[in-house]
Design a protein around this motif. Structure first.
Motif, PDB file in Angstrom:
ATOM      1  N   GLY A 129       3.190  -9.006 -12.440  1.00  0.00           N
ATOM      2  CA  GLY A 129       4.242  -8.471 -11.432  1.00  0.00           C
ATOM      3  C   GLY A 129       5.369  -9.251 -10.700  1.00  0.00           C
ATOM      4  O   GLY A 129       6.433  -8.643 -10.513  1.00  0.00           O
ATOM      5  N   ALA A 130       5.235 -10.631 -10.887  1.00  0.00           N
ATOM      6  CA  ALA A 130       6.217 -11.462 -10.259  1.00  0.00           C
ATOM      7  C   ALA A 130       7.158 -11.707 -11.284  1.00  0.00           C
ATOM      8  O   ALA A 130       8.208 -12.297 -10.883  1.00  0.00           O
ATOM      9  CB  ALA A 130       5.446 -12.820  -9.803  1.00  0.00           C
ATOM     10  N   ARG A 131       7.045 -11.720 -12.448  1.00  0.00           N
ATOM     11  CA  ARG A 131       7.921 -12.000 -13.622  1.00  0.00           C
ATOM     12  C   ARG A 131       8.835 -13.356 -13.292  1.00  0.00           C
ATOM     13  O   ARG A 131       9.923 -13.393 -12.938  1.00  0.00           O
ATOM     14  CB  ARG A 131       9.218 -10.884 -13.484  1.00  0.00           C
ATOM     15  N   TYR A 132       7.952 -14.228 -13.684  1.00  0.00           N
ATOM     16  CA  TYR A 132       8.279 -15.777 -13.504  1.00  0.00           C
ATOM     17  C   TYR A 132       8.768 -16.143 -12.374  1.00  0.00           C
ATOM     18  O   TYR A 132       9.310 -17.308 -12.072  1.00  0.00           O
ATOM     19  CB  TYR A 132       9.465 -15.882 -14.589  1.00  0.00           C
ATOM     20  N   ASP A 133       8.838 -15.370 -11.130  1.00  0.00           N
ATOM     21  CA  ASP A 133       9.303 -15.854  -9.846  1.00  0.00           C
ATOM     22  C   ASP A 133       7.898 -16.483  -9.176  1.00  0.00           C
ATOM     23  O   ASP A 133       7.106 -15.774  -8.858  1.00  0.00           O
ATOM     24  CB  ASP A 133       9.516 -14.557  -8.990  1.00  0.00           C
ATOM     25  N   ALA A 134       8.097 -17.846  -9.035  1.00  0.00           N
ATOM     26  CA  ALA A 134       7.070 -18.605  -8.226  1.00  0.00           C
ATOM     27  C   ALA A 134       6.676 -18.280  -7.107  1.00  0.00           C
ATOM     28  O   ALA A 134       5.822 -18.803  -6.370  1.00  0.00           O
ATOM     29  CB  ALA A 134       7.343 -20.086  -8.753  1.00  0.00           C
ATOM     30  N   PHE A 135       7.821 -17.637  -6.209  1.00  0.00           N
ATOM     31  CA  PHE A 135       7.859 -17.534  -4.878  1.00  0.00           C
ATOM     32  C   PHE A 135       7.423 -16.246  -4.283  1.00  0.00           C
ATOM     33  O   PHE A 135       7.562 -15.789  -3.005  1.00  0.00           O
ATOM     34  CB  PHE A 135       9.107 -18.007  -4.264  1.00  0.00           C
ATOM     35  N   THR A 136       7.198 -15.187  -5.336  1.00  0.00           N
ATOM     36  CA  THR A 136       6.568 -13.959  -5.032  1.00  0.00           C
ATOM     37  C   THR A 136       5.193 -14.079  -5.463  1.00  0.00           C
ATOM     38  O   THR A 136       4.588 -13.894  -6.516  1.00  0.00           O
ATOM     39  CB  THR A 136       7.122 -12.885  -5.912  1.00  0.00           C
ATOM     40  N   VAL A 137       4.370 -14.297  -4.100  1.00  0.00           N
ATOM     41  CA  VAL A 137       3.275 -14.574  -4.360  1.00  0.00           C
ATOM     42  C   VAL A 137       2.045 -13.748  -3.519  1.00  0.00           C
ATOM     43  O   VAL A 137       2.238 -13.322  -2.421  1.00  0.00           O
ATOM     44  CB  VAL A 137       2.757 -16.046  -3.827  1.00  0.00           C
ATOM     45  N   ALA A 138       0.952 -13.011  -4.011  1.00  0.00           N
ATOM     46  CA  ALA A 138       0.254 -12.090  -3.609  1.00  0.00           C
ATOM     47  C   ALA A 138      -1.063 -12.751  -3.203  1.00  0.00           C
ATOM     48  O   ALA A 138      -1.795 -12.360  -2.041  1.00  0.00           O
ATOM     49  CB  ALA A 138       0.009 -10.882  -4.345  1.00  0.00           C
TER      50      ALA A 138
END
Length: 372
Positions: A129-138
């Motif tokens: 679900g983050a789509r390559y975004d390393a800073f959207t972290v669950a």
């Protein structure tokens, strides 16, 4: 721009070209892929003996002080031979994070053996679900007394099976991004292993109440460093793709010269010549973008990210184009495992998805242009 290699860099390029030609034939590569992942393979030990494992790291941490151009030379040679060793995923990405965040004790425990070829590591940063975004972290990390506890799941962790430990990013209670080193045998970890389309070993890592000592925390605010290391990885991937595109073009041209129709080689047909020209135009333009990426690593963050995102986006589109043209010009046999160009085509298609695809990086370029 006059881009010329130094004498030392030319020697490195020649050495790697001979090494790849001698040790990575199609049959040897298939044998290596069939074997279980092993961080101490004969080829990996050769890399260590030649200093390739030390090359991308600064002298401060025991490396040889190589720059972006040195890394580009190495990755281009590895891409040309489709070398299956995880030089980027198992060495460069986790090693650079260690070099920039670890204290002397952590470097002695994890980085020094990595540079000597005694083990490999992995970096777990992608989440669903983050789509390559390393800073959207669950994934969450909470400190409990003298321990950290990690909970979450990381996806598409390259080199997970062979790694002695995995560097894991996690959200902290402070709202900042932390980085932790999780040994492969840590209680509470479980893995689902698989191969990517281009035969790279990968896996999903589940962290269920994984308890770590405080010394396993590399950083409690790793965002800027992680962005820097991912930029290195994207520049390295561009160089690797150039090597693979070169070989795909060469194999396709050789096939057109050999294959005959109506009693003459396919290479004599003007329509097919035009398609080969288009492939080489994409290759040469991508080469310029890969050089731009390699020489931009020392720039300020915003300028670095803009140029590397542009390079990754362009190289991704070119890689897909060359892969598709190579398959079409080979005809139906280009889809078979026996035709080696099929392996290059799969790798070039997957290249676009590693560390962000073309659409993701075009959005990055657009956002940075708005800010500028």
């Amino acid at each position: 721009m006059d881009f010329a290699l130094t004498d030392e860099q030319r020697m490195l390029e020649e050495t790697l070209t001979r090494l790849v030609a001698d040790q990575i034939s199609p049959e040897q590569r298939r044998t290596m892929l069939a074997a279980a992942p092993n961080g101490s393979s004969a080829l990996w030990r050769t890399f260590a003996e030649l200093g390739l494992l030390h090359m991308p790291f600064s002298e401060d941490v025991g490396g040889l002080g190589g720059d972006g151009t040195d890394l580009m030379i190495i990755m281009q040679a590895l891409g040309r031979g489709l070398v299956p060793e995880p030089y980027l995923a198992g060495l460069v990405l986790p090693g650079q994070l260690l070099a920039l965040t670890a204290n002397s004790e952590q470097q002695t425990r994890w980085l020094a053996p990595l540079l000597e070829g005694e083990h490999q590591l992995a970096l777990a940063w992608q989440e669903i679900g983050a789509r390559y975004d390393a800073f959207t972290v669950a994934t969450q990390a909470t400190q409990q007394g003298d321990q950290w506890q990690l909970n979450g799941k990381k996806h598409v962790v390259l080199n997970l099976e062979a790694a002695a430990a995995t560097l894991v990013s996690a959200q902290l209670a402070s709202g900042k991004l932390g980085l932790f080193i999780v040994p492969a045998d840590a209680p509470g970890t479980s893995t689902h292993l698989y191969r990517t389309i281009d035969d790279q070993p990968a896996g999903d890592l589940t962290l269920d109440s994984v308890t770590l000592p405080l010394t396993n925390c590399l950083s409690e605010d790793v965002s800027d460093v992680l962005a820097e290391v991912l930029a290195v990885g994207r520049a390295a991937l561009c160089a690797q793709a150039i090597g693979a595109m070169e070989e795909a073009c060469d194999q396709t041209l050789a096939y057109l010269k050999e294959r005959k129709q109506f009693g003459v080689p396919l290479s004599t047909f003007q329509a097919l010549q035009h398609r080969m020209v288009d492939m080489h135009l994409h290759l040469e333009q991508s080469r310029s973008m890969a050089i731009l990426a390699a020489t931009s690593l020392a720039l300020p963050a915003s300028e670095r990210d803009y140029k590397i995102a542009a390079a990754k986006a362009y190289c991704g589109e070119s890689a897909r184009f060359i892969a598709e043209q190579a398959i079409q010009l080979h005809g139906a046999m280009g889809m078979t495992e026996e035709c080696y160009v099929a392996s290059y085509a799969k790798h070039l298609v997957m290249f676009d998805h590693y560390l962000g695809d073309s659409d993701y990086h075009l959005e990055t370029v657009s956002e940075l242009l708005k800010v500028a």
